[in-house]
Scaffold this motif. Structure first.
Motif, PDB file in Angstrom:
ATOM      1  N   VAL A 164      10.725   5.213  -8.418  1.00  0.00           N
ATOM      2  CA  VAL A 164      10.961   3.878  -7.872  1.00  0.00           C
ATOM      3  C   VAL A 164      11.719   3.966  -6.557  1.00  0.00           C
ATOM      4  N   LEU A 165      12.698   4.856  -6.475  1.00  0.00           N
ATOM      5  CA  LEU A 165      13.481   4.991  -5.249  1.00  0.00           C
ATOM      6  C   LEU A 165      12.596   5.360  -4.060  1.00  0.00           C
ATOM      7  N   TRP A 166      11.728   6.365  -4.232  1.00  0.00           N
ATOM      8  CA  TRP A 166      10.837   6.754  -3.143  1.00  0.00           C
ATOM      9  C   TRP A 166       9.860   5.639  -2.816  1.00  0.00           C
ATOM     10  N   ALA A 167       9.388   4.909  -3.819  1.00  0.00           N
ATOM     11  CA  ALA A 167       8.466   3.798  -3.564  1.00  0.00           C
ATOM     12  C   ALA A 167       9.140   2.734  -2.707  1.00  0.00           C
TER      13      ALA A 167
ATOM     14  N   LEU B  19       0.129   5.881   7.354  1.00  0.00           N
ATOM     15  CA  LEU B  19      -0.483   6.756   8.356  1.00  0.00           C
ATOM     16  C   LEU B  19      -0.185   8.224   8.080  1.00  0.00           C
ATOM     17  N   TYR B  20       1.059   8.520   7.680  1.00  0.00           N
ATOM     18  CA  TYR B  20       1.423   9.899   7.316  1.00  0.00           C
ATOM     19  C   TYR B  20       0.543  10.397   6.172  1.00  0.00           C
ATOM     20  N   TYR B  21       0.376   9.569   5.165  1.00  0.00           N
ATOM     21  CA  TYR B  21      -0.472   9.949   4.018  1.00  0.00           C
ATOM     22  C   TYR B  21      -1.897  10.222   4.472  1.00  0.00           C
ATOM     23  N   LEU B  22      -2.452   9.347   5.292  1.00  0.00           N
ATOM     24  CA  LEU B  22      -3.834   9.519   5.726  1.00  0.00           C
ATOM     25  C   LEU B  22      -4.039  10.752   6.590  1.00  0.00           C
ATOM     26  N   ILE B  23      -3.074  11.046   7.449  1.00  0.00           N
ATOM     27  CA  ILE B  23      -3.219  12.164   8.381  1.00  0.00           C
ATOM     28  C   ILE B  23      -2.850  13.498   7.741  1.00  0.00           C
ATOM     29  N   ILE B  24      -1.728  13.547   7.047  1.00  0.00           N
ATOM     30  CA  ILE B  24      -1.186  14.817   6.539  1.00  0.00           C
ATOM     31  C   ILE B  24      -1.629  15.126   5.112  1.00  0.00           C
TER      32      ILE B  24
ATOM     33  N   TRP C 128       3.812   1.037   7.068  1.00  0.00           N
ATOM     34  CA  TRP C 128       2.649   1.581   7.753  1.00  0.00           C
ATOM     35  C   TRP C 128       2.864   3.003   8.250  1.00  0.00           C
ATOM     36  N   LEU C 129       4.087   3.380   8.563  1.00  0.00           N
ATOM     37  CA  LEU C 129       4.344   4.764   8.979  1.00  0.00           C
ATOM     38  C   LEU C 129       3.998   5.733   7.848  1.00  0.00           C
ATOM     39  N   TYR C 130       4.387   5.365   6.614  1.00  0.00           N
ATOM     40  CA  TYR C 130       4.074   6.224   5.472  1.00  0.00           C
ATOM     41  C   TYR C 130       2.581   6.231   5.187  1.00  0.00           C
TER      42      TYR C 130
ATOM     43  N   LEU D 276       0.825  -1.207   0.000  1.00  0.00           N
ATOM     44  CA  LEU D 276       0.000   0.000   0.000  1.00  0.00           C
ATOM     45  C   LEU D 276       0.861   1.260   0.000  1.00  0.00           C
ATOM     46  N   ALA D 277       1.901   1.267   0.832  1.00  0.00           N
ATOM     47  CA  ALA D 277       2.798   2.424   0.890  1.00  0.00           C
ATOM     48  C   ALA D 277       3.492   2.641  -0.454  1.00  0.00           C
TER      49      ALA D 277
END
Length: 51
Positions: free
Chosen positions: A29-32, A44-49, A40-42, A17-18
């Protein structure tokens, strides 16, 4: 299904998912891969921020 199997499945799903979210936003690709490692940290960051 054992508890360890559930945890492994959750980690795999979170990584996928991240990476999908990262690719759709950055087209890199590098960031992926980096976001897949933080999984999961990313998510949650996406969902919140970002959402």
């Amino acid at each position: 299904m054992k508890r360890g199997d559930v945890i492994k499945s959750g980690i795999t799903m979170g990584s996928a998912l991240a990476m999908i979210i990262s690719w759709s936003l950055n087209q890199s690709v590098l960031w992926a891969i980096i976001h897949g490692l933080f999984s999961w940290l990313y998510v949650l960051y996406y969902l919140i921020i970002l959402n």
